[in-house]
Design an enzyme around this catalytic site. Sequence first.
Site, PDB file in Angstrom:
ATOM      1  N   SER A   1      40.746  38.172  46.448  1.00 20.56           N
ATOM      2  CA  SER A   1      39.483  38.350  45.728  1.00 20.56           C
ATOM      3  C   SER A   1      38.516  37.186  45.934  1.00 20.56           C
ATOM      4  O   SER A   1      37.316  37.340  45.738  1.00 20.56           O
ATOM      5  CB  SER A   1      39.737  38.545  44.229  1.00 20.56           C
ATOM      6  OG  SER A   1      40.237  37.359  43.644  1.00 20.56           O
TER       7      SER A   1
ATOM      8  N   LYS B   1      38.751  32.994  39.567  1.00 21.43           N
ATOM      9  CA  LYS B   1      37.458  33.559  39.953  1.00 21.43           C
ATOM     10  C   LYS B   1      36.394  32.469  39.906  1.00 21.43           C
ATOM     11  O   LYS B   1      36.629  31.357  39.442  1.00 21.43           O
ATOM     12  CB  LYS B   1      37.045  34.697  39.002  1.00 21.43           C
ATOM     13  CG  LYS B   1      38.047  35.815  38.846  1.00 21.43           C
ATOM     14  CD  LYS B   1      38.163  36.685  40.073  1.00 21.43           C
ATOM     15  CE  LYS B   1      39.187  37.793  39.844  1.00 21.43           C
ATOM     16  NZ  LYS B   1      39.416  38.617  41.061  1.00 21.43           N
TER      17      LYS B   1
END
Length: 251
Positions: free
Chosen positions: A50, A110
Amino acid sequence: MFGSKKEVVKHPMFSKEWFKYELWSWTYIILIVFGFRSTFIDHYHIPSGSLLPTNAIGDSIVVSKMSYGFKVPFSEFFNPMYIGGEQKAPARGDIVVFEYPVDPSILFVKRTVGLPGDTIEVFDNTLIINGQEITKTKIEDDAKYRELYDEKPGQDPKDMVFYEQQLGDKKFVIGENPTFFRHLGQDKITVPEGHVFVMGDNRDYSSDSRVWGFVPIKNIRGRAFMVWMSLVYPWSQEKFHFRPSRIGTQL
């Protein structure tokens, strides 16, 4: 005249005193090591793509636990407490490790995009913060980013396009797949107090705040700042990789 030397008591091996001495010695070592990891620095392994191309699958990252406040050792297992005040919000652009809001037993990594009070909108891979479009510059010489991707069903590295973008004082590279009919977006929303909005740099292959919502600041464990090892284990579902050139990469 010169004083007497202190004698070191040696216990016979496997005696009751020896076991007691060894037990306390290892207890001290374990408390020191885990106390250090709880308060100062820890490390995490990147299991997914990701954050490609910033973090490759298999990267082991070093995380500063002090970036957002000095935490009382081991308090994160009960009710996190910070010396001298509450936990601070991350800076825009910081890569953070946090407890997944849907299941806090899982740790996610993230990039911080929206801070408390920000309005966020994402349409066709265009990021808009507080009404201002965040510009991105296409990278033509992208071989070093493309080689971090493995071909998977529905994900061909040849389709990827890379852009340089900046949030706050952080410059980084994002990956997009223009062959997608519809990119993952986000209607205009306002980040509530005590929360942040996070996204992956691999914009079309990231489950993030666009999918499951905001991250409470109290869930944040620390700020990632360096890659210390890059190894996809042979027994992993992912293709084996060892990338020594990534060791020391700053995030």
